[in-house]
Scaffold this motif. Structure first.
Motif, PDB file in Angstrom:
ATOM      1  N   MET A   1      53.417  51.753  25.562  1.00 32.55           N
ATOM      2  CA  MET A   1      52.893  52.279  26.810  1.00 32.55           C
ATOM      3  C   MET A   1      52.853  51.128  27.817  1.00 32.55           C
ATOM      4  O   MET A   1      52.436  50.028  27.506  1.00 32.55           O
ATOM      5  CB  MET A   1      51.500  52.876  26.583  1.00 32.55           C
ATOM      6  CG  MET A   1      51.021  53.619  27.777  1.00 32.55           C
ATOM      7  SD  MET A   1      49.604  54.744  27.769  1.00 32.55           S
ATOM      8  CE  MET A   1      48.946  54.910  26.201  1.00 32.55           C
TER       9      MET A   1
ATOM     10  N   ASP B   1      51.886  53.484  32.867  1.00 30.34           N
ATOM     11  CA  ASP B   1      51.483  54.626  32.031  1.00 30.34           C
ATOM     12  C   ASP B   1      49.965  54.660  31.866  1.00 30.34           C
ATOM     13  O   ASP B   1      49.331  55.702  32.048  1.00 30.34           O
ATOM     14  CB  ASP B   1      52.111  54.550  30.635  1.00 30.34           C
ATOM     15  CG  ASP B   1      53.563  54.959  30.606  1.00 30.34           C
ATOM     16  OD1 ASP B   1      53.931  55.930  31.284  1.00 30.34           O
ATOM     17  OD2 ASP B   1      54.323  54.318  29.867  1.00 30.34           O
ATOM     18  N   ASP B   2      49.413  53.519  31.497  1.00 32.33           N
ATOM     19  CA  ASP B   2      47.959  53.433  31.304  1.00 32.33           C
ATOM     20  C   ASP B   2      47.217  53.878  32.566  1.00 32.33           C
ATOM     21  O   ASP B   2      46.237  54.612  32.492  1.00 32.33           O
ATOM     22  CB  ASP B   2      47.529  52.002  30.964  1.00 32.33           C
ATOM     23  CG  ASP B   2      47.910  51.580  29.562  1.00 32.33           C
ATOM     24  OD1 ASP B   2      48.165  52.451  28.713  1.00 32.33           O
ATOM     25  OD2 ASP B   2      47.952  50.357  29.326  1.00 32.33           O
TER      26      ASP B   2
END
Length: 90
Positions: free
Chosen positions: A1, A5-6
């Motif tokens: 990730m 994305d986070d």
């Protein structure tokens, strides 16, 4: 990730929430939050047409189209975008 994305996942999903939403306060870095908000604005501009009869596949296609302009966005971010878009137009 990825970091993006986070940030997208945090923006869309509150911990322990079962409903996606928009939570800008969940992304503390101003530059990263601005990138996420740019992506969310692209998502917000999408309107369902005749191709949206089956909501989840439509939302997935549209989220992937948005993500194509942000190559560092991976599956977790795409899923969060799909979830937000499908919830918006449910």
């Amino acid at each position: 990730m990825t970091i993006l994305d986070d940030a997208v996942v945090a923006y869309v999903w509150r911990p322990s929430s079962s409903i996606p939403g928009k939570h800008p306060d969940a992304v503390s870095d101003p530059a990263l939050r601005a990138r996420v908000e740019e992506i969310i604005a692209e998502l917000d501009a999408i309107r369902p047409g005749a191709d949206a009869a089956d909501l989840m596949p439509w939302a997935d296609r549209e989220a992937r189209a948005v993500a194509a302009g942000h190559p560092e966005l991976g599956e977790p971010g795409i899923k969060a975008l799909r979830d937000l878009l499908s919830w918006t137009w449910r």
